[in-house]
Structure formats: structure tokens, C-alpha cells
Scaffold this motif. Structure first.
Motif, PDB file in Angstrom:
ATOM      1  N   LEU A   1       3.932   1.431  -0.701  1.00 51.32           N
ATOM      2  CA  LEU A   1       4.790   1.365  -1.887  1.00 51.32           C
ATOM      3  C   LEU A   1       4.038   1.869  -3.114  1.00 51.32           C
ATOM      4  O   LEU A   1       4.609   2.565  -3.967  1.00 51.32           O
ATOM      5  CB  LEU A   1       5.238  -0.094  -2.090  1.00 51.32           C
ATOM      6  CG  LEU A   1       6.394  -0.315  -3.054  1.00 51.32           C
ATOM      7  CD1 LEU A   1       7.613   0.506  -2.633  1.00 51.32           C
ATOM      8  CD2 LEU A   1       6.736  -1.790  -3.125  1.00 51.32           C
ATOM      9  N   ALA A   2       2.750   1.510  -3.154  1.00 46.67           N
ATOM     10  CA  ALA A   2       1.929   1.997  -4.276  1.00 46.67           C
ATOM     11  C   ALA A   2       1.902   3.528  -4.275  1.00 46.67           C
ATOM     12  O   ALA A   2       2.038   4.162  -5.334  1.00 46.67           O
ATOM     13  CB  ALA A   2       0.521   1.425  -4.150  1.00 46.67           C
ATOM     14  N   GLY A   3       1.796   4.077  -3.064  1.00 41.34           N
ATOM     15  CA  GLY A   3       1.791   5.546  -2.958  1.00 41.34           C
ATOM     16  C   GLY A   3       3.110   6.145  -3.403  1.00 41.34           C
ATOM     17  O   GLY A   3       3.158   7.038  -4.260  1.00 41.34           O
TER      18      GLY A   3
ATOM     19  N   GLN B   1       0.824  -1.214   0.000  1.00 40.91           N
ATOM     20  CA  GLN B   1       0.000   0.000   0.000  1.00 40.91           C
ATOM     21  C   GLN B   1       0.858   1.265   0.000  1.00 40.91           C
ATOM     22  O   GLN B   1       0.744   2.087  -0.922  1.00 40.91           O
ATOM     23  CB  GLN B   1      -0.961  -0.003   1.188  1.00 40.91           C
ATOM     24  CG  GLN B   1      -1.753  -1.288   1.357  1.00 40.91           C
ATOM     25  CD  GLN B   1      -2.671  -1.599   0.190  1.00 40.91           C
ATOM     26  OE1 GLN B   1      -3.008  -0.714  -0.605  1.00 40.91           O
ATOM     27  NE2 GLN B   1      -3.069  -2.858   0.072  1.00 40.91           N
TER      28      GLN B   1
ATOM     29  N   PRO C   1       2.397  -2.497  -6.303  1.00 45.70           N
ATOM     30  CA  PRO C   1       2.298  -1.092  -6.767  1.00 45.70           C
ATOM     31  C   PRO C   1       2.217  -1.033  -8.285  1.00 45.70           C
ATOM     32  O   PRO C   1       2.843  -1.823  -8.964  1.00 45.70           O
ATOM     33  CB  PRO C   1       3.604  -0.479  -6.254  1.00 45.70           C
ATOM     34  CG  PRO C   1       4.538  -1.642  -6.122  1.00 45.70           C
ATOM     35  CD  PRO C   1       3.717  -2.834  -5.817  1.00 45.70           C
ATOM     36  N   PHE C   2       1.424  -0.086  -8.737  1.00 38.48           N
ATOM     37  CA  PHE C   2       1.180  -0.035 -10.175  1.00 38.48           C
ATOM     38  C   PHE C   2       1.945   1.101 -10.836  1.00 38.48           C
ATOM     39  O   PHE C   2       2.422   2.027 -10.164  1.00 38.48           O
ATOM     40  CB  PHE C   2      -0.307   0.098 -10.477  1.00 38.48           C
ATOM     41  CG  PHE C   2      -1.061   0.837  -9.403  1.00 38.48           C
ATOM     42  CD1 PHE C   2      -2.005   0.145  -8.648  1.00 38.48           C
ATOM     43  CD2 PHE C   2      -0.827   2.180  -9.135  1.00 38.48           C
ATOM     44  CE1 PHE C   2      -2.696   0.811  -7.652  1.00 38.48           C
ATOM     45  CE2 PHE C   2      -1.522   2.824  -8.146  1.00 38.48           C
ATOM     46  CZ  PHE C   2      -2.461   2.157  -7.393  1.00 38.48           C
TER      47      PHE C   2
ATOM     48  N   GLU D   1      -7.296   2.173   1.602  1.00 38.70           N
ATOM     49  CA  GLU D   1      -6.047   2.898   1.852  1.00 38.70           C
ATOM     50  C   GLU D   1      -6.169   4.342   1.348  1.00 38.70           C
ATOM     51  O   GLU D   1      -6.413   4.579   0.158  1.00 38.70           O
ATOM     52  CB  GLU D   1      -4.904   2.199   1.109  1.00 38.70           C
ATOM     53  CG  GLU D   1      -4.414   0.919   1.762  1.00 38.70           C
ATOM     54  CD  GLU D   1      -3.550   1.207   2.989  1.00 38.70           C
ATOM     55  OE1 GLU D   1      -2.967   2.321   3.073  1.00 38.70           O
ATOM     56  OE2 GLU D   1      -3.472   0.321   3.868  1.00 38.70           O
TER      57      GLU D   1
ATOM     58  N   ILE E   1      -3.839   6.539   0.983  1.00 43.15           N
ATOM     59  CA  ILE E   1      -2.770   6.970   0.081  1.00 43.15           C
ATOM     60  C   ILE E   1      -3.122   6.685  -1.372  1.00 43.15           C
ATOM     61  O   ILE E   1      -2.825   7.473  -2.275  1.00 43.15           O
ATOM     62  CB  ILE E   1      -1.432   6.312   0.489  1.00 43.15           C
ATOM     63  CG1 ILE E   1      -0.239   6.778  -0.416  1.00 43.15           C
ATOM     64  CG2 ILE E   1      -1.488   4.791   0.420  1.00 43.15           C
ATOM     65  CD1 ILE E   1       0.247   8.133  -0.057  1.00 43.15           C
TER      66      ILE E   1
END
Lengths: 632, 139
Positions: free
Chosen positions: A351-353, A349, B104-105, B11, B13
């Protein structure tokens, strides 16, 4: 006790001494010998006595007959002598008679007992006191009444001397009438011829020579009796021996058999009752031996069976221990996997940010500016983090085995990704030579990654104490291109042969307490065997260790069979499409499709049946030959 | 063109990231914290594309996806996952979600998805219809 009493009572009746003999300590031979000897002695004695007695009677009778005829003869011849009182003639006659054998004396006496003639001349004229009427045989004992001791077993034979008187003229003959009537003879009265007794002829016969003869006869009979007796005793002895020896043999054989020597038999000769007994005894022993062997065999096979079962149990026990070890490892991995999964999810999560905002920054920035370069650095690190988290995620899926066409380089790289930083921090150089375009193997990437994780971790630990070293990882296709070979070598401490023999055993570890579980290589071996592959170890103490792995490529015919489909879909091995294709992946879809096409409902427990276990059906070295490079 | 995109994630974020993308480009996205709210929002208006996280409290992504598609079948649902919930993801695809992306994308793939989902954003070709996302893509 009662039995004994009964026996005594019954044996008492026939004869007490026989019973005593039976009870005596003598053996059969002794008893026989004693009995037969007694009987023979009695028989010999009886026979001798009878013989001697009979002989004596016969001889005595013959002697007396002879004496009688001699006396008669003497009496007859003495008629005129007596009438004439011719002493000289009569003595001559007597002497002639007395010359005969056994005749002691001969004499002629007149009516008054006076000796008219005697073989002993000195006796003539003497007077005897023998009663005149005494005629016939007079034994010496008769004389004993008057004479003192009887001498020489004498027998006296007395015969009358007679004369015939013709009654011509009584007066002429001057004989008294009364005397003529005294003669009392009917014949004489009838014919007028009178027989008058005028004297007696006496012959003395001695039995001495007869007695002597009897004595020698007795001795001969005794000798013969003794000889016959001895011969009989010897014969009986031999005979009883012939009886007793086989019996003794039987007794000895019985004793030996009783002491356990069942191989003993009695020699059999002849065809009598005893040999028959020996024969049946032998057959009894043979039967006994047969039974004994049977019993022994049974107990032996029982022992073997027990041993077999014991070793079976030991094997099962070992399998159980191994399985337990694998279970422990699997549950550990599952726990670690859950932990890793949680971490991965939580890290993903933020890391996605980070990664998203970095991308956004990069979009907005001037690519030539310094800020753009900084942001680019962040993006690189984000990429790396993404990979690490991805690996954690892969690791978390450990308990789920999915066999698929796999490039072995992939799990190697994944393992290196996870451990790369550790290698660097331990001053370990990496020599990575992974050949591109390797043959695909049918395998579970996660499991294979675990194998490489274990091997690399071991290599790292082995080099740690040396303060660093080089880790070599080489992958290549085999010469036939049907196998993939991987070499994992370190320059660590190495190990000796005895350690090498143990390293694949569960719970064997040389690492410090808490550092190693002793399960890594055992799990790895299990995984490789499940993949139809194999692993070899080469090591030199102090120089390093190399592991060589071979895995069959996808084109290699499988040398395993599906033994258990934990998917529980209820399909047999023959029905399972995954097995039929020699591949296990995507089994689920095929099965579902097939069942749906048939319009059947799905089995209630059917899950992904690609979770399965393979078992080598041939020894691995028969399935393929290891043709990799030799490891130095 | 604002309001065509809905982002559903527990989430913040992730929600903020989508909002900031829109804001920086002069656009805007709707967000929802869980499946319930997302479904509720979908009842009131149409969204061209919904970014749906799989793991959420109350209602998970799969159920929310089903509900939204039953309410408004024209909506394109993109499933997002921070972890390997592949079975659920595959099931969502079967239920009608157009694709799945894992966190993560990459920014680029998200922009492409939005561009392909919003009518006329790319295929229309006309300048008047170019939304902020298309501008972004042209960068």
C-alpha cells in the motif's frame, strides 16, 4: 439373666408369697389393695375372736357367780326344810329361785340323793344319783355319762345344805358319832360345834340366753368388722390411688417423651415426695428439651451454612463461567488481533508503494488531464484502504486496554468503517446522526469499538433475513451534558421478552450454528460496566430492536474504584496517581516519574499500569439517572 | 546533493519508491536492506537523513538508529512503521530519532522532511543550493 437370679434369691428369703405377689401381674394399686385387705381381714377376725371369747368368759363367769349365790342362798334357806323334810316349803323355795332369769330349775336333795323339793313339783320324791360329795359347778357334759344327749348347755351349781350341831348331848340328838367325825372339821372339833352336811341345793343354769347374746354380739362384731374392713379398704384404695395417679401420670409422661413429645410436662400439685419427683422429672424434661433444641438448632444452622456455601459456590461457579467466557472471547480476539496485525503489516508495504507512486504520478501529471483524474481515483481508494488497514491495526491492539479521554463518535465511525461495505451489500440503509462536540468519556476506544462492532453486526444479522432495512445510529449528549447516549436501532426481526431476558448471558445465541458465538453482547455488557456505563434493550417481535447505551462523561465523578492494577507496580489504590485523578491513562509515566524522582529502582514487574479493572462501587442507577429519549 | 539520503527497508517497493522519487527529480538516494548494512554504510560516509523501517531482519530499526547516532550524531533519523510498534517508536524518539511516520505515507510529508533535513535546501534560500527535492516541493 444373672441379675434376675440374684433378685430372686434375695427376695425369696423374706417371704415367698410376698415375692410371688411382687412378681404377679398386678399393678402397685392392686398389690397394695390385696396386701392391706388381707391384713385388715386378719386383724378384724383376730379382734372379733378375742372379743367374743373374752365376752363369753366374762358373761359365763357372771352367770355362774349369780347361780352360785342363788344356790348358796337356797342351801342356806333350805336348812330347816331339809331337817324337817318339808317338801312343800322346799319346793316353794326352789320355785322362787327357778323364777330367776336363766335358772332352769332348782332343787334340794337330801344326803341320799332323794329330791326333797324341786321347782318342778312332779320331780319331788324322785331319787338322783348325783354323788353326794360332788359340790360346785358341774357341767352338763358330766351328766352325759349317764344321761343321753346333754341338753340346753346346762350347768349345775351344787351347794351343800349344812346345819350346825351343838354338842350338848349326844344322846339327845340320836346322831351317830362316826358321822360327826366324817364331817372332819377342825373348827367344829375345837369349839364343839359341828357343821353337818345334810343335803344339797342344786341350781341348773342355762347358757342358752348367754349363747344367744353371744351370737348377736358376734353378728354385731362381724358387722362392725366388716364396716371397718370396708372403710379401711376404701381408705387404702383412695390412698393408693393418691399414690398411683401421680405415678401413672409420670409413666404416661415418660411414654410421651419417649415417643418424642418433649413439650409434655407433668402437673404438679402439693408438696410431697411424689410432687418432688414430678418436679425433678419436669426439670429433667426441660433440660432434655433444651438439649434437643440445641441439637436441632445446630443441625439447622449447619443446613443453612451448607446452603449458604452452596449458593456461594454457585455464584463463584457463575462468575467462573462468565470469566471463562470472557477469556475465551479475549483469546479469540487476541488471535484475531494477531492475524489482523499480520495482515495490516503485510498490506501496508504494498500500500505504501501504491500510494507513494500514485502521489508521484499526481505530481507529474497535468491536473486537467484525464490521467490525473484516474490517478486521483487510485489515491482515494488508497486512502480508504489505509483507513481499513488502520482499523485492523486498532482491532489488533484489543487486548491492551488504554483508558483515555475518548470521543464516542470515534469508535462508532471506526466500527462503521469496518462494516460499512457489509451493510451496503446486505441492502441496509444507514442513518447516521452523530452529534459533534460530545462530552469526552474516560474509556478505551478499542473496547468501545468492539461494543459497536457487536451491536452493528447483530443489527445486520437481524435485518439480513428480511432482505434489508435501516440501521440507525444516533449519538447525543444527555440533558445534563454529563452523559453520552448512543442509540443503535435496526428494523430487523425483533425478539420476544423471554429472548430479551437471555441476550446478555454468555453463549446465548439465536443465530445459526457457526455464525454467532453468543458472546458478543455479554462481552459488550462487561465492557460497558467497566466503563461505568449501561445498556438497555427495547424490542418488538417482527419490528426491530434498539439498544441504548449511556456512558458517563469525563466530568461525572467516577462511581467505580480501582480494584486491581495488573501492572504489578506494587502501588496501593491510594498511591496510584491514576486512581487519585479518577483517570487511568498515562499512569505509567506518572508512576515512573515519581519513583525515579525518589531515586528508587522500578519494580521488576512494573509495566503499564493503565491496564486495570474497574468495579462499580455503587449500583449504577444510583450513580446516574438515565435521561435519554424513549426508544420506540 | 546526491547521497545525502539513506533509505533502510527490507521491502524493495519502499526502496524503489525512494529511488524513483530521486531519479525522477534528477537526484539519488542510497538504500540498505537491513540495519547491519545501514550501519556499515553510515561508517563510511555522512547522511543528512536516514529513513529507517522499524521491523527488519537481523537488526531492527531501534538498534540501527542507536548505532548510527553513536557513529554520526549529526544524522537525522526518521522512523517508519507499517504497524503499531509505538513503544519501540517512542523509545527511538527518546534515543534521538527526530520523528516517526507510519506507512503508507504521504509523498508531501516525506519531501518536507527531506527538505528540512538537508542543510540549505530551504532555510538557505539561495538558488544554487536548491537540490532536486526543493524543486519538487516547489511544485
Amino acid at each position: 439373666m444373672a441379675d434376675n437370679l440374684d433378685k430372686e434369691q434375695t427376695t425369696k428369703r423374706p417371704s415367698t408369697w410376698l415375692a410371688a405377689l411382687a412378681r404377679s401381674g398386678l399393678g402397685i394399686q392392686g398389690k397394695f389393695l390385696l396386701l392391706i385387705t388381707a391384713v385388715i381381714i386378719a386383724a378384724v377376725f383376730g379382734f372379733s375372736w378375742f372379743f367374743i371369747h373374752h365376752e363369753r368368759t366374762v358373761v359365763t363367769e357372771a352367770l355362774l357367780k349369780r347361780a352360785k349365790s342363788l344356790a348358796t342362798n337356797l342351801a342356806y334357806n333350805s336348812q330347816y326344810g331339809v331337817l324337817a323334810r318339808d317338801a312343800r316349803g322346799l319346793s316353794k323355795l326352789a320355785s322362787g329361785i327357778a323364777r330367776e332369769e336363766d335358772i332352769v330349775y332348782a332343787m334340794v336333795i337330801d344326803k341320799d340323793g332323794a329330791v326333797l323339793g324341786h321347782s318342778l313339783k312332779s320331780a319331788v320324791g324322785k331319787k338322783t344319783h348325783i354323788p353326794f360329795e360332788m359340790i360346785g359347778i358341774v357341767k352338763d357334759s358330766e351328766c352325759g355319762r349317764c344321761h343321753k344327749p346333754p341338753q340346753n348347755h346346762l350347768i349345775h351349781v351344787m351347794m351343800p345344805v349344812e346345819t350346825v350341831k351343838h354338842e350338848i348331848s349326844r344322846e339327845d340328838l340320836l346322831l351317830p358319832d362316826d358321822e360327826a367325825s366324817d364331817a372332819g372339821d377342825a373348827r367344829s372339833a375345837r369349839s364343839n360345834v359341828k357343821v353337818e352336811r345334810i343335803g344339797k341345793a342344786v341350781v341348773g343354769v342355762s347358757l342358752l340366753s348367754m349363747e344367744r347374746m353371744m351370737a348377736s354380739a358376734k353378728a354385731a362384731v362381724a358387722m362392725i368388722g366388716l364396716g371397718i374392713g370396708c372403710a379401711a379398704v376404701i381408705a387404702v384404695f383412695l390412698m393408693t390411688k393418691a399414690f398411683v395417679i401421680p405415678i401413672q401420670r409420670l409413666v404416661q409422661a415418660t411414654e410421651r417423651i419417649a415417643s418424642g413429645d418433649l413439650g409434655h410436662t407433668v402437673e404438679v400439685h402439693g408438696n410431697d415426695e411424689l410432687t418432688e419427683l414430678a418436679r425433678s422429672f419436669n426439670s429433667m424434661v426441660t433440660d432434655l428439651r433444651g438439649y434437643h433444641e440445641e441439637v436441632e438448632n445446630y443441625s439447622r444452622t449447619l443446613e443453612d451454612k451448607v446452603q449458604e456455601r452452596t449458593s456461594d459456590l454457585e455464584e463463584i461457579n457463575k462468575t467462573l463461567r462468565d470469566t471463562q467466557a470472557q477469556l475465551i472471547q479475549a483469546s479469540k480476539m487476541a488471535a484475531m488481533g494477531q492475524f489482523g496485525a499480520g495482515v495490516a503489516h503485510e498490506l501496508n508495504q504494498p500500500l505504501a508503494g501504491i500510494s507513494g507512486y500514485t502521489d508521484l504520478l499526481l505530481l507529474k501529471m497535468d491536473p486537467d488531464s484525464a490521467e490525473y483524474r484516474y490517478a486521483k481515483k487510485i489515491e482515494d481508494q488508497c486512502t480508504r484502504m489505509t483507513k481499513i488497514v488502520g482499523n485492523l491495526r486498532t482491532f489488533a491492539r484489543q487486548s491492551k486496554f488504554e483508558y483515555a479521554e475518548t470521543d464516542v463518535n470515534q469508535p462508532i465511525d471506526d466500527a462503521l468503517m469496518l462494516l460499512g461495505e457489509q451493510l451496503r451489500s446486505h441492502n441496509i440503509k444507514l442513518r447516521r446522526e452523530l452529534a459533534p462536540g460530545l462530552p469526552k468519556v474516560l474509556g478505551d476506544a478499542n473496547q468501545l469499538e468492539q461494543v459497536f462492532l457487536n451491536l452493528i453486526t447483530n443489527a445486520k444479522d437481524a435485518m439480513e433475513s428480511k432482505g434489508g432495512g435501516t440501521l440507525t445510529i444516533i449519538s447525543r449528549a444527555s440533558d445534563t451534558a454529563n452523559f453520552v447516549e448512543v442509540l443503535v436501532a435496526d428494523t430487523g426481526m425483533g425478539m420476544d421478552i423471554s429472548t430479551m431476558a437471555d441476550i446478555f448471558n454468555p453463549f446465548f445465541t439465536t443465530k445459526d450454528v457457526g455464525k454467532g458465538t453468543g458472546l458478543g453482547l455479554s462481552i459488550s455488557l462487561g465492557i460497558l460496566e467497566d466503563h461505568g456505563g449501561r445498556i438497555e434493550v427495547h424490542s418488538a417481535k417482527g419490528e426491530g430492536t434498539a439498544f441504548r447505551i449511556s456512558l458517563p462523561g469525563i466530568n461525572e465523578p467516577p462511581c467505580w474504584e480501582l480494584v486491581d492494577c495488573s501492572g504489578g507496580c506494587g502501588l496501593s489504590k491510594e498511591e496510584c496517581p491514576a486512581f487519585k485523578n479518577g483517570k487511568a491513562h498515562s499512569c505509567w509515566e506518572e508512576v515512573t516519574k515519581r519513583l525515579r524522582r525518589k531515586g528508587d529502582p522500578l519494580p521488576p514487574n512494573c509495566r503499564v499500569c493503565s491496564v486495570y479493572k474497574r468495579k462499580a462501587i455503587k449500583p449504577l442507577h444510583e450513580c446516574w439517572k438515565f435521561d435519554g429519549v424513549p426508544v420506540k | 546533493m546526491s547521497g545525502d539520503v539513506l533509505v533502510v527497508d527490507d521491502e524493495s517497493i519502499v526502496r524503489d519508491f525512494f529511488k524513483d522519487i530521486a531519479k525522477s527529480l534528477g537526484g539519488r538516494v542510497d538504500t540498505a536492506e537491513d540495519g547491519d548494512i545501514a550501519v556499515e554504510k553510515c561508517r563510511h560516509r555522512h547522511y543528512d537523513i536516514v529513513f529507517m523501517d522499524m521491523r527488519m531482519p537481523n537488526m531492527n530499526g531501534l538498534e540501527a538508529c542507536r548505532s548510527i547516532l553513536s557513529i554520526d550524531p549529526r544524522t537525522k533519523v526518521v522512523m517508519m512503521s507499517g504497524f503499531s510498534e509505538e513503544r519501540l517508536m517512542d523509545e527511538a524518539i527518546r534515543c534521538g530519532a527526530i520523528c516517526k511516520i507510519s506507512k503508507p505515507f504521504e509523498l508531501r510529508s516525506i519531501l518536507e522532511l527531506i527538505a528540512s533535513a538537508i542543510p540549505g535546501s530551504r532555510s538557505g534560500g539561495g538558488g544554487s543550493t536548491d537540490g532536486p527535492f526543493c524543486l519538487l516541493l516547489s511544485l
